[in-house]
Scaffold this motif. Structure first.
Motif: not given
Lengths: 706, 178
Positions: A683-692
């Motif tokens: 989840v954190y990596m998905a959010i990070l990827a999405y935001l980036a």
């Protein structure tokens, strides 16, 4: 090697379970391997991430004895999960593990003083003990002589000299185990009278509750040295709570108050008293005539931790490891790839057309192949790690790197997992086991997949080709390097963030032994490789296989036999998900077709390329060239080009950060022994990827790029 | 711990010490002393005598942080400040080579320097890990080297090599030999 001293031992009961205890670097694992050969089982202790290794030892007359390899610890204090497990097993409190009838303490004869500290702690528990005085060959080569008989008498423990990696002393040890040992222990060390008195009081309280005397004494010492442990408010998290009643707890607390009033010294009184006693024992039993000059280890260290040569050697080793993982491993990987390809073809030719054939060929065989293909990289990495550890260099690498890693709150030993993750996060995460502190290890596991692994390379390559078709190799490599840097920076920032928030611990003590350099034992290294790769294939393999089948089903069903491949994919569940995702990913500049690619990438990132080939109707085996042409001409329904430079960049950044890898999820699940962490990580990596990716696309547009 | 410290701070002393008399609590660390008398109830005095704090016994106060460590009849004994208030002594001045003299922090020593570990700074609960590795008061240490980037430090203690960060070494007080 013939001296065995067994002071008046007589069998107490028939030994069924033996525990191996000892310091790290004492040769415990080598002895375990010598005892159990290949009859080993590796698992986890229930509820904790500590690895449980057990096996069977065959004694004379085909008697079989269980052997438990306790985690290597310096102490039995209950400050780390490893120590907690070792203590619980020895006290018979670990679920699913029988209480050992006997402990084999593996002691490094060259480092008696510190190794005997753990022995005195185990002696307190009242379990029969035999000492395997290991690495005697090193002592015999030096100007040191150990009076084993005297040492054995003073400690009240039989001692068998061994050289585990040469199988010396193993038979003698087996004889001692076969005949059993009587506990013959009187505590040789004393603390200050007032402390002894309070400890006595605690022992009386605990024995009244039915605990035996030695166990009560060991517990009393814990209460003396770790006073906040049994405070009422902390009871809920204290694993010991199930053994004590409320009134006993308040009585214990009253005595603990007295210890607290005595200040810090109550904490270390037992430690100091033990060491004083050990010093005396050693003075009486060891003659050390060795010259006090720098020994071989120090002379090697003078070079390997040197300001200039140290770095050169370190970089050389790392470069060599990297080279092996990236290039040498590619030959067996290609071989595995073609074997599985052939296997798929062979299966396809045997099976009748239909779902079953598709499942077997594209789901099972392709899924398993996708896992097994990592095996060469894992083997090579663990060959290196095994060698680095067995020679003692690993501690030096951590010593050199600690300053750098501590900047973001990581441990020097986090370096190898992070670096390995450039090849593949799976072995990287598996190698995080060398980090003792559970929190540091968890942070390392959480950020390791942010390092750009080799599976991202095909994605970067095709996106860069679309992004700048006319650029030369140098410029393309530059973009590639930027992506790697983005990943590294992301990992550092996230490590720092986790350390500062989620996994904040009161500044953990960094303290690390620098063991003497030793020639590696090939047996131990090969065992290590065998064990790690076996674990990977067995445990992660089952999950990865299941996930591959699920992904295959998502991309296959519901069936639309009349449509061509691309249209069928669009109508499949995965296609529907991609279409449903479009509003979500449109702000990143992606359409539903890229959405399907993202879903397919979850099996493995490089699948992006083959999925996109199907989406763009190029068939499975499209050449990269044709795919990138298809990408370049792809349009939105309104005629705008799909793969603008910004979308390419945004997509690459997305791939840097997102955890699109079933295998990694499965390995994190195995390594952390819970679904909580892999889910959190995903989840954190998905959010990070999405935001980036969002930031790249939207800021880029706002700046006027297309 | 904080509460007992506050209590001690605010409680007026019950009996003012007479001339030349000072409570063990108030005497400086590193001083030698002769015990004059014990105050407090019988049980306390009895307990102190059992621990070796007898009238006219010679003692040495080694450290004074949290608890007080004394050398009593060749043994190191830790007592609380509260108990130490009950022991009245004649201060016989600083002991030569006393614990509190010339102490440097392990982190300030240079490569090749050797010393004897004397004490830990009191502000941390978490140092038993270090003590358990054999870094105990009275032990000999030698600085082997600093890592290429200046941290961590490699030391030799009890015949083996150990590395710790400067932050940890700053908690260890050493009396330097060379």
């Amino acid at each position: 090697m013939s001296t065995i001293t067994i002071p008046d031992s007589e069998p107490v009961s028939v030994i069924k379970t033996v525990a191996l205890a000892g310091n790290p670097n004492s040769g415990k694992t080598t002895l375990f391997n010598a005892f159990t050969k290949l009859r080993q089982k590796v698992g986890n202790y229930p509820g904790v991430t500590v690895e449980k290794k057990s096996g069977t030892l065959v004694l004379a007359g085909d008697r079989v004895v269980n052997v438990i390899d306790l985690p290597g610890t310096y102490s039995l204090a209950v400050r780390s999960p490893d120590e907690q497990v070792a203590r619980d097993v020895l006290l018979g409190r670990a679920a699913d593990t029988p209480k050992p009838d006997m402990v084999v303490c593996v002691v490094d004869a060259g480092n008696l003083e510190r190794n005997l500290y753990l022995v005195t702690q185990i002696q307190d528990l009242g379990i029969p003990i035999v000492i395997a005085l290991n690495m005697m060959d090193e002592v015999e080569r030096s100007q040191k002589s150990i009076n084993i008989k005297k040492l054995s008498q003073m400690l009240g423990v039989p001692i068998v000299p061994t050289v585990a990696h040469q199988n010396k002393g193993i038979e003698e040890l087996k004889k001692v185990i076969a005949s059993g040992v009587k506990v013959n222990y009187t505590r040789g060390w004393r603390m200050a009278p007032d402390l002894e008195e309070d400890v006595d009081h605690l022992v009386r309280l605990l024995t009244r509750e039915g605990m035996n005397k030695s166990e009560a004494f060991a517990e009393a010492l814990v209460f003396m040295s770790q006073w906040p442990k049994l405070k009422n408010e902390e009871k809920a998290t204290d694993p010991l709570k199930r053994f004590y009643k409320q009134e006993l707890i308040s009585q214990i607390n009253a005595i603990q108050e007295r210890f607290i009033a005595k200040g810090l010294r109550a904490k270390t009184a037992a430690i100091e008293a033990r060491y004083d006693w050990i010093k005396y024992v050693i003075k009486e039993s060891v003659k050390d005539l060795s010259k006090k000059g720098p020994d071989l280890t120090e002379r090697i260290d003078a070079v390997l931790t040197h300001k200039v040569f140290g770095w050169m050697f370190f970089l050389g080793i790392m470069a060599g490891m990297f080279y092996m993982i990236f290039t040498v491993a590619s030959y067996p990987m290609d071989l595995i790839d073609s074997v599985f390809g052939k296997l798929g073809e062979w299966a396809a030719s045997l099976l009748p057309d239909g779902d079953l054939k598709d499942l077997i060929v594209n789901g099972v065989i392709a899924g398993v192949g996708g896992v097994v293909i990592f095996l060469p990289q894992i083997l090579i990495l663990f060959l290196f790690i095994g060698l680095l550890q067995d020679t003692g260099y690993m501690a030096r690498a951590a010593f050199i790197m600690d300053r750098v890693m501590s900047k973001v709150g990581l441990h020097g030993k986090s370096f190898i997992p992070m670096l390995s993750s450039f090849a593949c996060a799976i072995p990287g995460i598996m190698s995080a086991r060398t980090i003792e502190s559970p929190k540091d290890r968890l942070i390392t596991i959480l950020v390791a997949p942010l390092m750009s692994c080799s599976a991202r390379l095909p994605v970067y390559a095709i996106m860069i080709a679309v992004l700048m078709p006319a650029a030369n190799a140098f410029q393309k490599a530059g973009i590639m390097l930027i992506m790697y840097l983005v990943g590294i920076i992301g990992a550092c920032v996230m490590a720092w963030f986790f350390k500062a928030t989620l996994l904040r611990s009161q500044k953990p003590v960094f303290i690390m032994e620098l063991p003497p350099y030793r020639l590696p034992s090939w047996k131990t290294v090969l065992f290590h490789m065998w064990e790690r790769s076996g674990l990977f294939l067995k445990r992660a393999g089952t999950v990865i296989l299941a996930m591959s089948v699920i992904l295959w089903a998502l991309m296959t069903y519901p069936k639309h036999p009349n449509l061509d491949e691309a249209q069928a994919l669009q109508m499949s569940y995965a296609g529907q998900m991609g279409t449903a995702m479009e509003p979500l990913i449109k702000p990143l500049g992606y359409d539903w077709r890229i959405g399907i690619g993202l879903i397919g990438s979850f099996a493995a990132r490089e699948v992006f390329v083959s999925t996109m080939s199907i989406v763009f109707n190029l068939g499975d085996e499209a050449e990269e060239g044709t795919l990138h042409e298809a990408f370049s001409s792809a349009k939105w329904p309104d005629g705008q080009p799909l793969f603008t430079p910004l979308v390419c960049l945004s997509l690459m950044v997305f791939y840097v950060f997102a955890m699109q890898c079933v295998s990694t999820v499965a390995v994190v699940w195995r390594e952390t022994n819970s679904w909580k962490w892999p889910l959190f990580q995903f989840v954190y990596m998905a959010i990070l990827a999405y935001l980036a990716a969002l930031a790249v696309f939207q800021v880029g547009r706002w700046l006027g790029f297309s | 711990m904080a509460v007992s410290w506050l209590n001690q701070w605010f409680r007026p002393s019950s009996k003012a010490p007479s001339d030349g008399e000072i409570s063990l609590k108030d005497m400086g660390a590193g001083h030698k002393a002769k015990i004059l008398r014990l105050s407090g109830d019988d049980a306390t005095a009895h307990r102190l005598r059992e621990m070796g704090f007898r009238e006219s016994a010679l003692i040495e106060k080694n450290t004074d942080n949290g608890a007080i460590i004394c050398k009593v009849a060749q043994a190191r004994v830790a007592i609380s400040k509260k108990l130490a208030q009950n022991i009245f002594v004649k201060d016989m001045g600083r002991v030569k080579n006393s614990m509190s003299e010339d102490l440097v922090l392990l982190s300030d020593m240079s490569v090749g320097q050797q010393g004897v570990i004397k004490d830990f700074t009191a502000d941390n609960d978490d140092y038993e890990r270090i003590v358990e590795m054999g870094v105990t008061p009275g032990e000999h240490v030698e600085i082997i080297r600093y890592a290429p980037l200046g941290d961590p430090i490699e030391i030799r203690v009890r015949g083996y090599l150990l590395s710790l960060r400067k932050a940890e070494a700053e908690r260890i007080k050493v009396s330097v030999i060379n």
